[in-house]
Scaffold this active site. Sequence first.
Site, short mmCIF file in Angstrom:
data_model
loop_
_atom_site.label_atom_id
_atom_site.label_comp_id
_atom_site.label_asym_id
_atom_site.label_seq_id
_atom_site.Cartn_x
_atom_site.Cartn_y
_atom_site.Cartn_z
N HIS A 17 0.84 -1.21 0.00
CA HIS A 17 0.00 0.00 0.00
C HIS A 17 0.87 1.26 0.00
O HIS A 17 0.61 2.22 -0.71
CB HIS A 17 -0.88 0.05 1.26
CG HIS A 17 -1.91 -1.04 1.35
ND1 HIS A 17 -2.05 -1.84 2.44
CD2 HIS A 17 -2.87 -1.44 0.47
CE1 HIS A 17 -3.05 -2.70 2.24
NE2 HIS A 17 -3.55 -2.48 1.05
N LYS A 41 -16.60 -6.59 7.59
CA LYS A 41 -15.38 -7.33 7.25
C LYS A 41 -14.65 -7.85 8.48
O LYS A 41 -13.59 -8.46 8.36
CB LYS A 41 -14.44 -6.44 6.42
CG LYS A 41 -14.84 -6.35 4.96
CD LYS A 41 -13.67 -5.87 4.11
CE LYS A 41 -13.98 -5.97 2.63
NZ LYS A 41 -12.84 -5.54 1.80
N ARG A 90 -2.07 -6.23 -8.20
CA ARG A 90 -0.94 -7.14 -8.00
C ARG A 90 -0.90 -8.22 -9.06
O ARG A 90 0.16 -8.60 -9.54
CB ARG A 90 -1.02 -7.81 -6.61
CG ARG A 90 -0.77 -6.85 -5.47
CD ARG A 90 -1.23 -7.44 -4.18
NE ARG A 90 -2.66 -7.74 -4.25
CZ ARG A 90 -3.40 -8.16 -3.24
NH1 ARG A 90 -2.84 -8.36 -2.07
NH2 ARG A 90 -4.68 -8.37 -3.38
N SER A 129 -2.83 -7.87 3.04
CA SER A 129 -3.09 -7.65 4.47
C SER A 129 -3.50 -8.96 5.13
O SER A 129 -3.12 -9.25 6.26
CB SER A 129 -4.19 -6.62 4.65
OG SER A 129 -3.81 -5.39 4.11
O1 PNS Z 1 -8.81 -2.71 0.37
P1 PNS Z 1 -10.07 -3.28 -0.22
O2 PNS Z 1 -10.90 -3.99 0.82
O3 PNS Z 1 -9.80 -4.14 -1.43
O4 PNS Z 1 -10.92 -1.99 -0.73
C1 PNS Z 1 -12.18 -2.15 -1.35
C2 PNS Z 1 -12.90 -0.79 -1.46
C3 PNS Z 1 -12.91 -0.07 -0.13
C4 PNS Z 1 -12.20 0.07 -2.49
C5 PNS Z 1 -14.33 -1.08 -1.96
O5 PNS Z 1 -14.88 -2.15 -1.25
C6 PNS Z 1 -15.26 0.12 -1.79
O6 PNS Z 1 -15.08 1.14 -2.40
N1 PNS Z 1 -16.26 -0.05 -0.90
C7 PNS Z 1 -17.21 0.99 -0.58
C8 PNS Z 1 -18.62 0.55 -1.01
C9 PNS Z 1 -18.84 0.82 -2.48
O7 PNS Z 1 -18.69 1.92 -2.97
N2 PNS Z 1 -19.22 -0.24 -3.24
C10 PNS Z 1 -19.53 -0.10 -4.64
C11 PNS Z 1 -18.41 -0.57 -5.53
S1 PNS Z 1 -18.61 -2.31 -5.77
#
Ligand code: PNS
Length: 171
Positions: A17, A41, A90, A129
Amino acid sequence: MKRAVYPGSFDPMTYGHLDIIRRAAETFDELTVSVLNNNAKNPLFSVEERVKILKEATKDLPNVNVDSFSGLLIDYAAEKNFHISVRGLRAITDFEYELQIAQTNSKLSKGKLDTIFLTARLEYAYLSSSSVKEIASFGGDISECVPDFVAKMIYQKYNQKFKGEPNEQQN
Ligand code: PNS
């Protein structure tokens, strides 16, 4: 002024990150790293702890700030006037998932929120993570995965001893 948001769970932030943050900070005038507040989560670290870790790790980057958000990314982006979301890739498996999120966000926001991908540097391509947490939960060495102060916090959560040597590659 070019601004972008780098959203994620960051539970916890890894060197992978941090590398994306550094490179995005060179590309944009201002980068906001924003932690998703999603208790579904079952995170290891609270949002406050994750924000604190990110702030500490990015304190030498003047154009980076750290925030958190709940709900949909497009709503948060609209409120804060972000039009670009940065995400790291990745592997091809990331791509399928990320492409779907990027397209969903583009559709839902009527094209107002775009996504830019940065590919992970090879030395961090294996990092996640989840694997860092699993290794740490058994007392394994995570010194090449996260900064020393983060490793200590993770071991504490698992009541494990810090076994890794302080990383020479501190960021
Ligand atoms: O680090 P991560 O868990 O891969 O991040 C995922 C993230 C936070 C980018 C994604 O889950 C997100 O934006 N969640 C907020 C809810 C949302 O907007 N969902 C619609 C897109 S599917």
